[in-house]
Design a protein around this motif. Structure first.
Motif, PDB file in Angstrom:
ATOM      1  N   PRO A 118       0.699  -1.062  -0.077  1.00 37.97           N
ATOM      2  CA  PRO A 118       0.065  -0.212  -0.301  1.00 37.97           C
ATOM      3  C   PRO A 118       0.948   1.387  -0.126  1.00 37.97           C
ATOM      4  O   PRO A 118       1.967   1.228   0.753  1.00 37.97           O
ATOM      5  N   GLY A 119       0.522   2.144  -0.781  1.00 35.39           N
ATOM      6  CA  GLY A 119       1.139   3.515  -0.873  1.00 35.39           C
ATOM      7  C   GLY A 119       2.136   3.484  -2.257  1.00 35.39           C
ATOM      8  O   GLY A 119       2.200   4.445  -2.640  1.00 35.39           O
ATOM      9  N   SER A 120       2.038   2.206  -2.865  1.00 38.05           N
ATOM     10  CA  SER A 120       2.521   2.070  -4.212  1.00 38.05           C
ATOM     11  C   SER A 120       1.472   2.735  -5.381  1.00 38.05           C
ATOM     12  O   SER A 120       0.381   2.607  -4.714  1.00 38.05           O
ATOM     13  N   SER A 121       1.933   3.262  -6.083  1.00 41.71           N
ATOM     14  CA  SER A 121       0.839   3.965  -7.376  1.00 41.71           C
ATOM     15  C   SER A 121      -0.046   2.537  -7.726  1.00 41.71           C
ATOM     16  O   SER A 121      -1.309   2.834  -7.844  1.00 41.71           O
ATOM     17  N   MET A 122       0.402   1.412  -8.144  1.00 37.90           N
ATOM     18  CA  MET A 122      -0.443   0.371  -8.226  1.00 37.90           C
ATOM     19  C   MET A 122      -1.583   0.013  -7.501  1.00 37.90           C
ATOM     20  O   MET A 122      -2.459  -0.849  -7.447  1.00 37.90           O
ATOM     21  N   HIS A 123      -1.195   0.264  -6.239  1.00 35.63           N
ATOM     22  CA  HIS A 123      -2.414   0.106  -5.024  1.00 35.63           C
ATOM     23  C   HIS A 123      -3.442   1.125  -4.983  1.00 35.63           C
ATOM     24  O   HIS A 123      -4.252   0.753  -4.614  1.00 35.63           O
ATOM     25  N   ARG A 124      -3.354   2.108  -5.941  1.00 34.67           N
ATOM     26  CA  ARG A 124      -4.476   2.967  -6.296  1.00 34.67           C
ATOM     27  C   ARG A 124      -5.336   2.486  -7.300  1.00 34.67           C
ATOM     28  O   ARG A 124      -4.904   2.132  -8.448  1.00 34.67           O
ATOM     29  N   VAL A 125      -6.653   2.231  -7.072  1.00 32.75           N
ATOM     30  CA  VAL A 125      -7.508   1.614  -8.212  1.00 32.75           C
ATOM     31  C   VAL A 125      -7.646   2.826  -9.537  1.00 32.75           C
ATOM     32  O   VAL A 125      -7.388   2.060 -10.871  1.00 32.75           O
ATOM     33  N   ILE A 126      -7.644   3.885  -9.514  1.00 31.42           N
ATOM     34  CA  ILE A 126      -7.685   4.722 -10.737  1.00 31.42           C
ATOM     35  C   ILE A 126      -6.224   4.691 -11.434  1.00 31.42           C
ATOM     36  O   ILE A 126      -6.197   4.237 -12.694  1.00 31.42           O
ATOM     37  N   LYS A 127      -5.157   4.717 -10.905  1.00 33.00           N
ATOM     38  CA  LYS A 127      -3.875   4.464 -11.233  1.00 33.00           C
ATOM     39  C   LYS A 127      -3.717   3.294 -11.956  1.00 33.00           C
ATOM     40  O   LYS A 127      -3.035   3.201 -13.101  1.00 33.00           O
TER      41      LYS A 127
END
Length: 329
Positions: free
Chosen positions: A226-235
């Motif tokens: 978590p905190g990684s960009s890939m952990h953001r749904v939109i990104k």
């Protein structure tokens, strides 16, 4: 037969970094790309045959085989906490269009980063990814590896225009549906199409000598934090739209719909059912600099953690506009 989301999902071909992982104040003056613009290609035969060229070549190798060189059993040092490679997200060693392209990263740093709420150098941004998606420890700033990364980024920056966007420099845009993303719908897509590459448990698939992954893990203790960009749904959905399924999509011509990409990202990043490494910090000390799909309170708006994680996102964006704020995603 349903769409074959053969998701070598986030990382289909032989993770890390930078330029397109978040918004950047350095890009606010950039012009929009034109539709008839050609994609930029890199000719590695033009790398100079000198000491600098040696560093550039090593930097490219580090992008392609990160875990082999600096992973848990790295031949040049043990810095990563997992065996993923930078090119799993920054495909083609950071030069593929719409795949967290890094060709302007050397020009765009130092830049302000909302996740840290400070201006970062490019070397700090490299280590940011070593420590987060890779759950590792920072490279020494004067190490051969750090110098090689920076040399490579400097060299590929020669191929792109200055102070302007180029075709594929950013991820493809997502048009947001009126409804929230659904982990349940995403699970169906994943089970039917993605598990054959990444496994039913998202564990990924090693290469022959197990020095790295052919298809990296999507959750679990060796996946990104978590905190990684890939952990953001939109990104993640933006990345999926441009790159997956890897045997169905072509550059600039998506196979997945926007809603499907969001649903798959919602399932992969569903922390209620999938474990992953625990971050040491949840980042974004300034709530107004927080990406709207970064689902950890506090927020500068009245929306819930669930809505920040899954949407619907249009009401959040509209609220931010009414306040005169820029919604980051």
């Amino acid at each position: 037969m349903k769409k074959n989301v053969v998701i070598g999902i986030l990382f289909a071909l032989p993770i890390m970094i930078f330029n397109s992982c978040n918004s950047s104040s350095a890009n606010t003056v950039a012009k929009e790309e034109t539709k008839d613009e050609s994609y930029i290609t890199i000719d590695t035969s033009k790398i100079p045959n000198d000491k600098f060229g040696e560093s550039v070549r090593y930097g490219r190798e580090l992008m392609l085989r990160t875990a082999y060189y600096i992973g848990p059993n790295g031949v040049k040092g043990k810095y990563l906490g997992n065996k993923m490679n930078c090119t799993n997200c920054h495909q083609d060693a950071g030069t593929k269009p719409y795949a967290f392209n890094l060709m302007s990263s050397h020009d765009n740093y130092p830049q302000y980063r909302g996740r840290e709420d400070k201006v970062l150098t490019l070397a700090e941004r490299v280590n940011n990814c070593v420590m987060r998606p890779h759950s590792g420890k920072p490279l020494p700033l004067d190490s051969d590896e750090m110098v090689a990364f920076l040399s490579y980024f400097k060299w590929i920056s020669k191929f792109v225009p200055k102070d302007s966007l180029f075709k594929g420099s950013k991820n493809l845009k997502i048009e947001f549906p009126e409804v929230a993303a659904s982990p349940e719908r995403g699970k169906v897509l994943f089970t039917e199409n993605c598990a054959r590459c990444h496994g039913n448990d998202g564990e990924g698939k090693f290469n022959e000598d197990k020095s790295g992954y052919v298809y990296p893990p999507l959750w679990g203790k060796y996946a990104y934090q978590p905190g990684s960009s890939m952990h953001r749904v939109i990104k993640q959905a933006q990345w999926l739209k441009g790159n997956m399924p890897f045997d169905k999509v072509t550059v600039g011509k998506p196979y997945l719909t926007d809603a499907q990409a969001l649903d798959i990202a919602a399932y992969v990043n569903d922390d209620s059912v999938h474990t992953r490494p625990n971050p040491k910090t949840l980042d974004y000390p300034n709530p107004k600099a927080k990406a709207i799909d970064y689902a950890h309170a506090p927020f500068s708006d009245p929306f819930s953690e669930k809505q920040h994680r899954l949407g619907p996102y249009k009401p959040i964006i509209e609220y931010w506009k009414k306040q005169g704020w820029e919604a980051i995603y």
